[in-house]
Design a protein around this motif. Structure first.
Motif, PDB file in Angstrom:
ATOM      1  N   UNK A  88       0.807  -1.222   0.000  1.00  0.00           N
ATOM      2  CA  UNK A  88       0.000   0.000   0.000  1.00  0.00           C
ATOM      3  C   UNK A  88       0.844   1.279   0.000  1.00  0.00           C
ATOM      4  N   UNK A  89       2.042   1.202   0.523  1.00  0.00           N
ATOM      5  CA  UNK A  89       2.874   2.399   0.610  1.00  0.00           C
ATOM      6  C   UNK A  89       3.637   2.694  -0.682  1.00  0.00           C
ATOM      7  N   UNK A  90       3.547   1.780  -1.643  1.00  0.00           N
ATOM      8  CA  UNK A  90       4.236   1.975  -2.920  1.00  0.00           C
ATOM      9  C   UNK A  90       3.399   2.827  -3.866  1.00  0.00           C
ATOM     10  N   UNK A  91       4.066   3.586  -4.716  1.00  0.00           N
ATOM     11  CA  UNK A  91       3.358   4.351  -5.743  1.00  0.00           C
ATOM     12  C   UNK A  91       2.914   3.468  -6.895  1.00  0.00           C
ATOM     13  N   UNK A  92       3.548   2.306  -7.018  1.00  0.00           N
ATOM     14  CA  UNK A  92       3.211   1.386  -8.110  1.00  0.00           C
ATOM     15  C   UNK A  92       1.980   0.561  -7.755  1.00  0.00           C
ATOM     16  N   UNK A  93       1.223   0.178  -8.770  1.00  0.00           N
ATOM     17  CA  UNK A  93       0.025  -0.633  -8.536  1.00  0.00           C
ATOM     18  C   UNK A  93       0.398  -2.013  -8.008  1.00  0.00           C
ATOM     19  N   UNK A  94       1.406  -2.615  -8.593  1.00  0.00           N
ATOM     20  CA  UNK A  94       1.840  -3.937  -8.151  1.00  0.00           C
ATOM     21  C   UNK A  94       3.371  -3.946  -8.114  1.00  0.00           C
ATOM     22  N   UNK A  95       3.901  -3.638  -6.951  1.00  0.00           N
ATOM     23  CA  UNK A  95       5.341  -3.466  -6.791  1.00  0.00           C
ATOM     24  C   UNK A  95       6.105  -4.753  -7.105  1.00  0.00           C
ATOM     25  N   UNK A  96       5.622  -5.874  -6.540  1.00  0.00           N
ATOM     26  CA  UNK A  96       6.262  -7.166  -6.770  1.00  0.00           C
ATOM     27  C   UNK A  96       5.191  -8.156  -7.243  1.00  0.00           C
ATOM     28  N   UNK A  97       5.004  -8.300  -8.553  1.00  0.00           N
ATOM     29  CA  UNK A  97       3.930  -9.151  -9.076  1.00  0.00           C
ATOM     30  C   UNK A  97       4.005 -10.612  -8.638  1.00  0.00           C
ATOM     31  N   UNK A  98       5.201 -11.100  -8.309  1.00  0.00           N
ATOM     32  CA  UNK A  98       5.313 -12.489  -7.886  1.00  0.00           C
ATOM     33  C   UNK A  98       5.192 -12.694  -6.397  1.00  0.00           C
ATOM     34  N   UNK A  99       4.867 -11.619  -5.656  1.00  0.00           N
ATOM     35  CA  UNK A  99       4.811 -11.715  -4.195  1.00  0.00           C
ATOM     36  C   UNK A  99       3.441 -11.346  -3.635  1.00  0.00           C
ATOM     37  N   UNK A 100       2.820 -10.310  -4.181  1.00  0.00           N
ATOM     38  CA  UNK A 100       1.557  -9.826  -3.602  1.00  0.00           C
ATOM     39  C   UNK A 100       0.650  -9.259  -4.690  1.00  0.00           C
ATOM     40  N   UNK A 101      -0.636  -9.227  -4.388  1.00  0.00           N
ATOM     41  CA  UNK A 101      -1.619  -8.711  -5.343  1.00  0.00           C
ATOM     42  C   UNK A 101      -1.415  -7.225  -5.616  1.00  0.00           C
ATOM     43  N   UNK A 102      -1.968  -6.767  -6.713  1.00  0.00           N
ATOM     44  CA  UNK A 102      -1.934  -5.344  -7.058  1.00  0.00           C
ATOM     45  C   UNK A 102      -2.932  -4.571  -6.195  1.00  0.00           C
ATOM     46  N   UNK A 103      -2.666  -3.288  -6.014  1.00  0.00           N
ATOM     47  CA  UNK A 103      -3.613  -2.446  -5.278  1.00  0.00           C
ATOM     48  C   UNK A 103      -4.974  -2.421  -5.977  1.00  0.00           C
ATOM     49  N   UNK A 104      -4.961  -2.477  -7.302  1.00  0.00           N
ATOM     50  CA  UNK A 104      -6.214  -2.454  -8.063  1.00  0.00           C
ATOM     51  C   UNK A 104      -7.014  -3.740  -7.900  1.00  0.00           C
TER      52      UNK A 104
END
Length: 268
Positions: free
Chosen positions: A43-59
């Motif tokens: 949630x603290x990242x500006x990117x929608x999905x900072x690490x696609x292989x680790x956690x879901x996207x904010x969207x």
């Protein structure tokens, strides 16, 4: 009564299957309660999905919540589906995460420390070349974060509280009293730790936490719950009965799960 509060699915990028697959597996194995607790977005990242292989996207976050709630209703006559989530713990972003949790009807939130000194706890080689003093400091930094997470008010459950041993089994033998001090705090605040059976899939080959930590947890009156940390539907409830018996053997009288963030005690 059988329950499993720690399961993932394909949105996180490193699990297999849809949420419904995990629910169906739990029903097949005659579980009463199944909790869905995939990894929060960063949630603290500006990117929608900072690490696609680790956690879901904010969207994907609200659609995840919506899907679990729909499946909770759909399966209500067969199994109690709980809305959970597994959250990283970043001390500098506690309020950011709280703002994302508070509007939604989570049954529970698992707080897991995955980063210590800005390095992932599962990173192979992170221990290479460390002196004995540096190893002790790393372990103490880990448990200071866990202690802080316990006192943050964000979580009902703390996830895999010795997972640093996953790819470094000597972790458990690093001598420090920080584990005992951390368990004392967890017992005082009244939240739960999970017995997480996914450690058997790592180099360490055993559950989180270790036997001696569970014995100390019992001494300090720490609540315990169960989570397979399943990343494949076939692992739902893995070793549930063995964990149940072991907890009885070391002196626990009950374990717990959470619904509407209320603690529900289940006799062992």
């Amino acid at each position: 009564m059988k329950f499993d509060l720690h399961t993932h699915h394909e949105r996180c990028g490193h699990a297999v299957g849809k949420i419904q697959d995990y629910i169906e597996s739990a029903i097949e194995k005659e579980f009463t309660v199944i909790g869905i607790a995939d990894h929060t977005p960063y949630f603290s990242s500006k990117e929608d999905q900072l690490f696609p292989g680790i956690a879901m996207a904010k969207s994907q976050y609200t659609e995840y919540i919506r899907e679990v709630l729909q499946l909770k209703e759909y399966y209500k006559e067969k199994i109690d589906v709980l809305l959970g989530i597994e959250s990283d713990f970043f001390p500098d972003h506690i309020e950011t995460y709280r703002q994302h949790f508070d509007p939604y009807p989570f049954d529970y939130i698992i707080g897991s420390v995955h980063y210590v000194d800005e390095i992932n706890i599962f990173k192979k080689g992170r221990w290479d070349g460390l002196t004995e003093e540096q190893q002790v400091q790393t372990k103490e930094n880990y448990y200071q974060l866990i202690k802080h997470s316990a006192k943050s008010g964000l979580f009902q459950i703390l996830g895999h509280i010795d997972a640093m041993k996953g790819f470094y089994p000597p972790f458990s033998s690093i001598q420090t009293d920080v584990v005992q001090k951390t368990l004392k705090v967890i017992g005082e605040v009244g939240i739960a730790i999970e017995v997480n059976t996914s450690g058997k899939t790592k180099d360490v080959g055993g559950w989180y936490p270790s036997d001696d930590i569970l014995e100390m947890a019992c001494h300090y009156g720490v609540n315990v719950t169960f989570g397979s940390d399943a990343h494949h539907p076939s692992r739902i409830g893995d070793d549930f009965e063995l964990v149940e018996q072991y907890l009885k053997n070391i002196g626990f009288k009950e374990w717990v799960y959470f619904k509407n963030k209320e603690k529900i005690k289940v006799p062992l």
